[in-house]
Design a protein around this motif. Structure first.
Motif, PDB file in Angstrom:
ATOM      1  N   GLY A   9       0.798  -1.269  -0.029  1.00 36.99           N
ATOM      2  CA  GLY A   9      -0.127   0.244  -0.228  1.00 36.99           C
ATOM      3  C   GLY A   9       0.896   1.309  -0.160  1.00 36.99           C
ATOM      4  O   GLY A   9       2.028   1.197   0.059  1.00 36.99           O
ATOM      5  N   PRO A  10       0.294   2.514  -0.353  1.00 41.21           N
ATOM      6  CA  PRO A  10       0.898   3.665  -0.318  1.00 41.21           C
ATOM      7  C   PRO A  10       1.378   4.277   0.982  1.00 41.21           C
ATOM      8  O   PRO A  10       0.781   3.910   2.056  1.00 41.21           O
ATOM      9  N   PRO A  11       2.412   5.014   1.524  1.00 44.17           N
ATOM     10  CA  PRO A  11       2.879   5.461   2.517  1.00 44.17           C
ATOM     11  C   PRO A  11       1.661   6.436   3.135  1.00 44.17           C
ATOM     12  O   PRO A  11       1.155   7.360   2.220  1.00 44.17           O
ATOM     13  N   ASP A  12       1.397   6.506   4.304  1.00 48.66           N
ATOM     14  CA  ASP A  12       0.411   7.559   4.774  1.00 48.66           C
ATOM     15  C   ASP A  12       1.250   8.783   5.080  1.00 48.66           C
ATOM     16  O   ASP A  12       1.968   9.246   5.872  1.00 48.66           O
ATOM     17  N   GLU A  13       0.996   9.601   4.007  1.00 44.72           N
ATOM     18  CA  GLU A  13       1.771  10.959   3.995  1.00 44.72           C
ATOM     19  C   GLU A  13       1.495  11.767   5.196  1.00 44.72           C
ATOM     20  O   GLU A  13       2.256  12.483   5.707  1.00 44.72           O
ATOM     21  N   GLU A  14       0.320  11.715   5.622  1.00 42.70           N
ATOM     22  CA  GLU A  14       0.163  12.451   7.159  1.00 42.70           C
ATOM     23  C   GLU A  14       0.601  12.103   8.075  1.00 42.70           C
ATOM     24  O   GLU A  14       1.539  13.167   8.732  1.00 42.70           O
ATOM     25  N   LEU A  15       1.129  10.877   8.417  1.00 36.12           N
ATOM     26  CA  LEU A  15       1.681  10.283   9.484  1.00 36.12           C
ATOM     27  C   LEU A  15       3.171  10.620   9.192  1.00 36.12           C
ATOM     28  O   LEU A  15       3.914  11.419   9.944  1.00 36.12           O
ATOM     29  N   ARG A  16       3.709  10.582   7.816  1.00 32.16           N
ATOM     30  CA  ARG A  16       5.036  11.078   7.497  1.00 32.16           C
ATOM     31  C   ARG A  16       5.320  12.444   7.944  1.00 32.16           C
ATOM     32  O   ARG A  16       6.498  12.867   8.435  1.00 32.16           O
ATOM     33  N   LYS A  17       4.325  13.207   7.448  1.00 38.62           N
ATOM     34  CA  LYS A  17       4.555  14.662   7.884  1.00 38.62           C
ATOM     35  C   LYS A  17       4.496  14.982   9.533  1.00 38.62           C
ATOM     36  O   LYS A  17       5.336  15.778   9.975  1.00 38.62           O
ATOM     37  N   GLN A  18       3.889  14.301  10.098  1.00 36.65           N
ATOM     38  CA  GLN A  18       3.930  14.446  11.594  1.00 36.65           C
ATOM     39  C   GLN A  18       5.101  13.897  12.248  1.00 36.65           C
ATOM     40  O   GLN A  18       5.616  14.905  13.085  1.00 36.65           O
ATOM     41  N   ILE A  19       5.693  12.928  11.744  1.00 34.87           N
ATOM     42  CA  ILE A  19       7.066  12.505  12.256  1.00 34.87           C
ATOM     43  C   ILE A  19       8.236  13.425  11.755  1.00 34.87           C
ATOM     44  O   ILE A  19       9.145  13.663  12.595  1.00 34.87           O
ATOM     45  N   ALA A  20       8.042  13.687  10.564  1.00 31.31           N
ATOM     46  CA  ALA A  20       9.321  14.598   9.675  1.00 31.31           C
ATOM     47  C   ALA A  20       8.717  15.571   9.030  1.00 31.31           C
ATOM     48  O   ALA A  20       8.624  15.567   7.715  1.00 31.31           O
ATOM     49  N   PRO A  21       8.105  16.850   9.712  1.00 30.71           N
ATOM     50  CA  PRO A  21       7.544  17.901   9.191  1.00 30.71           C
ATOM     51  C   PRO A  21       8.238  18.543   7.866  1.00 30.71           C
ATOM     52  O   PRO A  21       7.675  19.124   6.799  1.00 30.71           O
ATOM     53  N   GLU A  22       9.410  18.441   8.185  1.00 32.20           N
ATOM     54  CA  GLU A  22      10.520  19.174   6.945  1.00 32.20           C
ATOM     55  C   GLU A  22      10.741  18.002   5.861  1.00 32.20           C
ATOM     56  O   GLU A  22      12.016  18.240   5.229  1.00 32.20           O
ATOM     57  N   GLY A  23      10.512  16.975   5.952  1.00 33.12           N
ATOM     58  CA  GLY A  23      10.927  15.872   4.948  1.00 33.12           C
ATOM     59  C   GLY A  23      12.000  15.261   5.283  1.00 33.12           C
ATOM     60  O   GLY A  23      12.865  14.591   4.358  1.00 33.12           O
ATOM     61  N   GLN A  24      12.559  15.248   6.562  1.00 28.50           N
ATOM     62  CA  GLN A  24      13.756  14.685   7.236  1.00 28.50           C
ATOM     63  C   GLN A  24      13.557  13.216   6.755  1.00 28.50           C
ATOM     64  O   GLN A  24      12.689  12.556   6.958  1.00 28.50           O
ATOM     65  N   PRO A  25      14.786  12.557   6.556  1.00 26.23           N
ATOM     66  CA  PRO A  25      14.727  11.236   6.356  1.00 26.23           C
ATOM     67  C   PRO A  25      14.325  10.513   7.643  1.00 26.23           C
ATOM     68  O   PRO A  25      14.730  10.998   8.954  1.00 26.23           O
ATOM     69  N   ILE A  26      13.748   9.319   7.753  1.00 27.51           N
ATOM     70  CA  ILE A  26      13.244   8.688   8.800  1.00 27.51           C
ATOM     71  C   ILE A  26      14.064   7.348   9.114  1.00 27.51           C
ATOM     72  O   ILE A  26      13.823   6.342   8.128  1.00 27.51           O
ATOM     73  N   LEU A  27      14.812   7.418  10.216  1.00 28.55           N
ATOM     74  CA  LEU A  27      15.432   6.051  10.508  1.00 28.55           C
ATOM     75  C   LEU A  27      14.482   5.269  11.692  1.00 28.55           C
ATOM     76  O   LEU A  27      14.136   5.962  12.594  1.00 28.55           O
ATOM     77  N   THR A  28      14.261   3.929  11.421  1.00 29.54           N
ATOM     78  CA  THR A  28      13.174   3.411  12.329  1.00 29.54           C
ATOM     79  C   THR A  28      13.772   1.905  12.893  1.00 29.54           C
ATOM     80  O   THR A  28      14.683   1.357  12.302  1.00 29.54           O
ATOM     81  N   HIS A  29      13.345   1.823  14.289  1.00 32.05           N
ATOM     82  CA  HIS A  29      13.855   0.565  14.903  1.00 32.05           C
ATOM     83  C   HIS A  29      12.459   0.008  15.554  1.00 32.05           C
ATOM     84  O   HIS A  29      11.770   0.798  16.120  1.00 32.05           O
ATOM     85  N   ILE A  30      12.142  -1.295  15.467  1.00 30.76           N
ATOM     86  CA  ILE A  30      11.102  -2.141  15.825  1.00 30.76           C
ATOM     87  C   ILE A  30      11.572  -3.140  16.751  1.00 30.76           C
ATOM     88  O   ILE A  30      12.394  -3.989  16.152  1.00 30.76           O
ATOM     89  N   SER A  31      11.457  -3.082  18.016  1.00 31.59           N
ATOM     90  CA  SER A  31      11.660  -4.370  18.663  1.00 31.59           C
ATOM     91  C   SER A  31      10.784  -4.266  20.058  1.00 31.59           C
ATOM     92  O   SER A  31       9.976  -3.461  20.240  1.00 31.59           O
ATOM     93  N   ASN A  32      11.168  -5.496  20.759  1.00 30.80           N
ATOM     94  CA  ASN A  32      10.566  -5.539  22.201  1.00 30.80           C
ATOM     95  C   ASN A  32      11.601  -4.767  23.179  1.00 30.80           C
ATOM     96  O   ASN A  32      11.343  -5.110  24.616  1.00 30.80           O
ATOM     97  N   PHE A  33      12.610  -4.128  22.709  1.00 26.77           N
ATOM     98  CA  PHE A  33      13.462  -3.194  23.550  1.00 26.77           C
ATOM     99  C   PHE A  33      14.144  -4.065  24.698  1.00 26.77           C
ATOM    100  O   PHE A  33      14.451  -3.494  25.925  1.00 26.77           O
ATOM    101  N   ARG A  34      14.472  -5.315  24.428  1.00 32.20           N
ATOM    102  CA  ARG A  34      15.219  -6.153  25.410  1.00 32.20           C
ATOM    103  C   ARG A  34      16.891  -5.828  25.056  1.00 32.20           C
ATOM    104  O   ARG A  34      17.144  -5.494  23.871  1.00 32.20           O
ATOM    105  N   PRO A  35      17.654  -6.231  26.105  1.00 30.38           N
ATOM    106  CA  PRO A  35      18.966  -5.988  25.936  1.00 30.38           C
ATOM    107  C   PRO A  35      19.578  -6.657  24.522  1.00 30.38           C
ATOM    108  O   PRO A  35      20.680  -5.976  24.187  1.00 30.38           O
ATOM    109  N   VAL A  36      19.217  -7.708  24.382  1.00 33.17           N
ATOM    110  CA  VAL A  36      19.587  -8.487  22.964  1.00 33.17           C
ATOM    111  C   VAL A  36      19.511  -7.431  21.747  1.00 33.17           C
ATOM    112  O   VAL A  36      20.224  -7.450  20.855  1.00 33.17           O
TER     113      VAL A  36
END
Ligand code: GMT
Length: 381
Positions: free
Chosen positions: A184-211
């Motif tokens: 599907g297409p990216p949610d441009e609204e969400l993208r603007k909320q996170i990076a209002p000036e079009g900055q690149p977004i680096l993402t990490h997804i995890s369970n935030f455990r030491p590993v």
């Protein structure tokens, strides 16, 4: 075929793999029975041949600790008898495999032969498997399963060396993705909320455990941020989350680091991302990285465990030694510094993810199930 599935119903990769596999098997006409303590997070809407059976804990006052494994075992027995299951597939060794072995013995005493498949997912072997508190039980359950699969060759070899099983015992069946979920297409609204000036977004997804080494995620990001405007999007929750948030704030990056916590579907944040960071200490496979690649997001990761089996260094992202945050930041800057290069990496990441298409992987499980069920039909009761 009527198949029982046991997994952790949470957001972890093993639960996601089990749920997506179950849904795909149900779509092929098999009857799927999920036996878990809550509805699997990615279950979605119920289909006619997809069932969920809740393992309800007892509140007997004598128990300081709930005997979850016994309650689960009884539920497996009940469902297997009630629905005349042909096979039980358990995801994650502890305590699912040992509970399944016990359920199989009880069922045999009642005249039902129920083959067990155990899929090893990673921490059940690489962390808990080494712990003397679990080792004898895991070892026994693996050796007693009718078939064992591992999600990467790295995990297979860790298991062989830790438990001394012979090479034939464990079949490598990698994790997979259903590509259409990611198109599907990216949610441009969400993208603007996170990076209002079009900055690149680096993402990490995890369970935030030491590993997961989330400190390395932050260190990599800060080095990138010192050179270019950028945002870090952290998705998930766990023991290291609040410390990382505090550190980001203390270091002056409060506005650039956005933590959105646990969400049911990680595809939305992935679709608005430019790079995915996974610097884990070890990762048997790295399903989150594969999901990022399926969303056309290149990955910067550590070269440990099964990650090199998923990410091709210099093609779908970059791999570095565990802890080499400088190298990771340099690779991130290399990709982000040229829009054309980013586009090339995006396409290559997507192409690589398609080699893990569910249509390629599902037949491997189906073939394994057929072998076991026909073998058990030949065995006199
Ligand atoms: O990463 C976690 O801690 C969660 C864990 C799980 O069991 O859900 O993930 C493991 O299984 C996933 C699915 O097979 C793999 O993609 C992850 O690499 C693996 N995690 C580790 O090995 C640390």
């Amino acid at each position: 075929m009527r198949i029982g599935f046991v997994c952790y119903p949470t957001f972890g990769g093993s639960g996601v793999v089990a749920t997506e596999l179950g849904k795909a098997l149900a779509a092929k006409g098999h009857e799927l029975h999920f036996i878990t303590y809550s509805e699997p997070a990615r279950m979605g809407s119920l289909k006619s041949n997809l069932y969920y059976h809740e393992v309800r804990l007892s509140n007997y006052p004598l128990f300081d600790f709930q005997p979850y494994e016994l309650i689960l075992t009884s539920k497996m027995v009940e469902i297997a008898l009630q629905h005349r299951l042909d096979l039980l597939h358990v995801h994650y060794a502890i305590p699912h495999a040992s509970a399944a072995v016990m359920a199989r013995s009880i069922l045999a005493s009642k005249g039902l032969d129920l083959p067990i498949v155990t899929t090893l997912h990673g921490t059940d072997i690489t962390l808990l498997g080494k712990d003397p508190a679990f080792e004898p039980v895991i070892s026994y359950a693996i050796n007693q399963s009718d078939a064992v699969t591992a999600v990467s060759n790295s995990l297979k070899s860790d298991t062989l060396s830790l438990f001394g099983c012979d090479d034939q015992t464990i079949e490598y069946i990698p994790n997979f993705i259903c590509p259409k979920q990611y198109n599907g297409p990216p949610d441009e609204e969400l993208r603007k909320q996170i990076a209002p000036e079009g900055q690149p977004i680096l993402t990490h997804i995890s369970n935030f455990r030491p590993v997961k080494r989330v400190d390395d995620v932050l260190a990599t990001f800060i080095e990138v941020r010192r050179k270019i405007p950028a945002k870090l999007l952290l998705v998930g929750d766990g023991p290291d989350r609040s410390r990382i948030e505090k550190t980001a704030e203390q270091m002056g990056y409060r506005d650039d680091v956005i933590c959105i916590g646990k969400i049911k579907n990680p595809i939305e944040p992935l679709r608005i991302s430019d790079l995915f960071l996974l610097p884990s200490e070890t990762e048997s496979f790295g399903l989150a990285a594969l999901e990022a690649m399926a969303s056309s997001v290149p990955v910067i990761a550590s070269n440990s465990g099964g990650l090199p089996e998923v990410i091709e260094n210099g093609v779908s992202g970059f791999l570095h030694k565990v802890g080499d945050t400088h190298g990771m930041a340099q690779s991130a800057l290399h990709i982000l510094s040229s829009p054309d290069r980013l586009e090339t990496f995006r396409k290559q990441a997507k192409a690589r993810s398609e080699t893990f298409h569910i249509d390629t992987i599902l037949p491997k499980y189906q073939a394994l199930y057929s072998r076991l069920v026909s073998k058990s039909d030949e065995t006199p009761a």
